[in-house]
Write an enzyme that holds these catalytic residues in place. Structure first.
Site, PDB file in Angstrom:
ATOM      1  N   ARG A   1       0.840  -1.196   0.000  1.00 28.66           N
ATOM      2  CA  ARG A   1       0.000   0.000   0.000  1.00 28.66           C
ATOM      3  C   ARG A   1       0.876   1.246   0.000  1.00 28.66           C
ATOM      4  O   ARG A   1       1.032   1.930   1.013  1.00 28.66           O
ATOM      5  CB  ARG A   1      -0.957  -0.037   1.183  1.00 28.66           C
ATOM      6  CG  ARG A   1      -2.095  -1.024   0.929  1.00 28.66           C
ATOM      7  CD  ARG A   1      -3.142  -1.028   1.997  1.00 28.66           C
ATOM      8  NE  ARG A   1      -4.359  -1.681   1.520  1.00 28.66           N
ATOM      9  CZ  ARG A   1      -5.413  -1.931   2.281  1.00 28.66           C
ATOM     10  NH1 ARG A   1      -5.408  -1.598   3.548  1.00 28.66           N
ATOM     11  NH2 ARG A   1      -6.476  -2.516   1.770  1.00 28.66           N
TER      12      ARG A   1
ATOM     13  N   GLN B   1      -1.307   2.358  -5.943  1.00 26.97           N
ATOM     14  CA  GLN B   1      -2.730   2.573  -5.660  1.00 26.97           C
ATOM     15  C   GLN B   1      -3.637   2.023  -6.749  1.00 26.97           C
ATOM     16  O   GLN B   1      -4.713   1.491  -6.461  1.00 26.97           O
ATOM     17  CB  GLN B   1      -3.000   4.066  -5.455  1.00 26.97           C
ATOM     18  CG  GLN B   1      -2.527   4.584  -4.107  1.00 26.97           C
ATOM     19  CD  GLN B   1      -2.854   6.053  -3.907  1.00 26.97           C
ATOM     20  OE1 GLN B   1      -3.111   6.778  -4.875  1.00 26.97           O
ATOM     21  NE2 GLN B   1      -2.850   6.503  -2.673  1.00 26.97           N
TER      22      GLN B   1
ATOM     23  N   ASP C   1      -4.249  -1.791  -6.187  1.00 22.33           N
ATOM     24  CA  ASP C   1      -4.639  -2.215  -4.844  1.00 22.33           C
ATOM     25  C   ASP C   1      -5.997  -2.914  -4.846  1.00 22.33           C
ATOM     26  O   ASP C   1      -7.042  -2.289  -4.614  1.00 22.33           O
ATOM     27  CB  ASP C   1      -4.649  -1.005  -3.912  1.00 22.33           C
ATOM     28  CG  ASP C   1      -4.765  -1.395  -2.446  1.00 22.33           C
ATOM     29  OD1 ASP C   1      -5.028  -2.576  -2.165  1.00 22.33           O
ATOM     30  OD2 ASP C   1      -4.595  -0.514  -1.585  1.00 22.33           O
TER      31      ASP C   1
ATOM     32  N   SER D   1      -8.073  -2.785  -1.424  1.00 21.05           N
ATOM     33  CA  SER D   1      -8.826  -1.555  -1.174  1.00 21.05           C
ATOM     34  C   SER D   1     -10.107  -1.516  -2.003  1.00 21.05           C
ATOM     35  O   SER D   1     -11.166  -1.104  -1.514  1.00 21.05           O
ATOM     36  CB  SER D   1      -7.959  -0.332  -1.478  1.00 21.05           C
ATOM     37  OG  SER D   1      -6.932  -0.195  -0.520  1.00 21.05           O
TER      38      SER D   1
ATOM     39  N   TYR E   1      -2.127  -0.279   8.281  1.00 22.44           N
ATOM     40  CA  TYR E   1      -2.915  -1.256   9.013  1.00 22.44           C
ATOM     41  C   TYR E   1      -2.773  -1.033  10.515  1.00 22.44           C
ATOM     42  O   TYR E   1      -1.824  -0.405  10.999  1.00 22.44           O
ATOM     43  CB  TYR E   1      -2.447  -2.683   8.693  1.00 22.44           C
ATOM     44  CG  TYR E   1      -2.737  -3.137   7.294  1.00 22.44           C
ATOM     45  CD1 TYR E   1      -4.017  -3.543   6.923  1.00 22.44           C
ATOM     46  CD2 TYR E   1      -1.732  -3.190   6.325  1.00 22.44           C
ATOM     47  CE1 TYR E   1      -4.282  -3.985   5.633  1.00 22.44           C
ATOM     48  CE2 TYR E   1      -1.987  -3.626   5.041  1.00 22.44           C
ATOM     49  CZ  TYR E   1      -3.263  -4.024   4.701  1.00 22.44           C
ATOM     50  OH  TYR E   1      -3.528  -4.450   3.427  1.00 22.44           O
TER      51      TYR E   1
END
Length: 376
Positions: free
Chosen positions: A120, A125, A128, A131, A226
């Site tokens: 991440r 992005q 991902d 997500s 996280y």
């Protein structure tokens, strides 16, 4: 270079790549093979794939002729010897669940990219997958709760009087939690959000939620956004505060997870039995043990008139958009590993490739995954 899109088995409704992304693959000088009916459950027909210049071919031939195989989940129903040495597999990998199969494909000489291990970082992005799927889970979890709750979400004023808005508590302010917050607020609920990471406080407030904060949390800037495990003292404070807010809530959306570990238990059995009759708990951390002590993965149960839903398959239930998002993420990764001539280039000096790759050329590349597999 040939890429093959496999059809998922079992209850999975998604497909790794939809016809819309096939055009991008063709521009990358790739030959695209698709297993018959691969996109049916995601509302994409074989005719649409053919219109996008993909070839529909049987699974056995597809595996034999493809240099790259893509799927949502690992094709563990296949014996490793059906694959070719040097072949590349791209899919989600259930950590520590398929260790024997992974060891077999390593010995076969395959390369395995775990899409759920994409780091991440800003540059990744667009790749991902976690997500993207968490966004869907957060959205659908709230709609599921609204359907099951025996009362309105928004405040209503009518001739029969005023109905107070539902109170929603969200545990975990990651992608799923923030999407759940946004959706619950749009439905008119009053929303509180708990997370051990103080950094998400402003995000919660910006979406109209109230941040429930426990002092003394431990954070790790190396954890990739996280949550990390907390001290015993903090957990005791957390337990009391969450119980207090849970009892006052009509809905709890559980999203808190720690990568590679069992999900933290945040809602105890005593808390559930103290909640209002008709309350709903949606636990999308169910596959890793659940944030609710009483959650049963894959089941809907009722304890003391409180409904507890243990679901992790929300992306599969919203297969059209989840497949589109999954395919966009996957093609983003493929652009990184395929050059302009359509040849595969695996640069292990690239952080994204190195962290995503589990095995390559008969060796484990991702040491963290190797340790995790061997520990189970």
């Amino acid at each position: 270079m040939t890429i093959g899109i496999l059809r998922e088995t079992g209850s999975e409704n998604r497909v790794a790549i939809l016809p819309g992304e096939v055009a991008l693959l063709k521009k990358m000088n790739l030959r695209v093979l698709v297993e018959p009916h691969a996109g049916d459950k995601a509302y994409a027909s074989d005719a649409e794939y053919e219109k996008a210049a993909a070839e529909i071919t049987a699974r056995q031939r597809l595996i034999k002729e493809s240099d790259i195989l893509v799927s949502v989940n690992l094709p563990i129903q296949e014996q490793p010897d059906v694959f070719k040495p040097g072949q590349l597999l791209c899919s989600l990998v259930s950590q520590a669940e398929h260790n024997l199969w992974i060891e077999d494909v390593r010995e076969r000489g395959l390369t395995l990219l775990a899409l759920n291990l994409v780091p991440r970082i800003t540059r990744a992005q667009t790749m991902d997958v976690l997500s993207s799927m968490a966004t869907i889970s957060g959205y659908k979890a709230v709609l599921d709760a609204a359907f099951l709750l025996p009362r309105f979400f928004p405040m209503f004023m009518s001739a029969s009087g005023t109905t107070k808005p539902a109170k929603v508590l969200i545990l975990g302010a990651g992608v799923a939690g923030l999407q759940a917050l946004a959706t619950a607020r749009k439905l008119g609920a009053v929303v509180e959000v708990f997370d051990v990471r103080s950094a998400v406080k402003e995000e919660v407030k910006s979406l109209g939620g109230r941040f429930v904060e426990v002092e003394g949390s431990k954070e790790d800037i190396l954890a990739g956004g996280y949550a990390v495990e907390q001290t015993e003292e903090f957990r005791e404070k957390q337990k009391k505060l969450i119980q207090q807010h849970s009892i006052a809530s009509n809905v709890i959306i559980c999203t808190a997870q720690i990568p590679g570990k069992k999900a933290p238990v945040l809602v105890t059995s005593d808390t559930v039995r103290s909640m209002k009759p008709g309350s709903v708990i949606i636990d999308i951390a169910a596959s890793t043990g659940g944030n609710c002590e009483l959650t049963v993965n894959g089941e809907i149960i009722s304890i003391n008139m409180v409904t507890i839903v243990g679901r992790t398959d929300y992306p599969s239930l919203m297969s059209a958009d989840s497949s589109r998002m999954f395919g966009n993420n996957l093609t983003g990764l493929l652009k990184l590993i395929i050059d302009k001539e359509g040849q595969l280039i695996l640069n292990l000096n690239d952080e994204i490739i190195r962290e995503t790759m589990i095995v390559h050329n008969y060796e484990y590349v991702n040491k963290n995954m190797k340790q995790l597999l061997n520990s189970k």
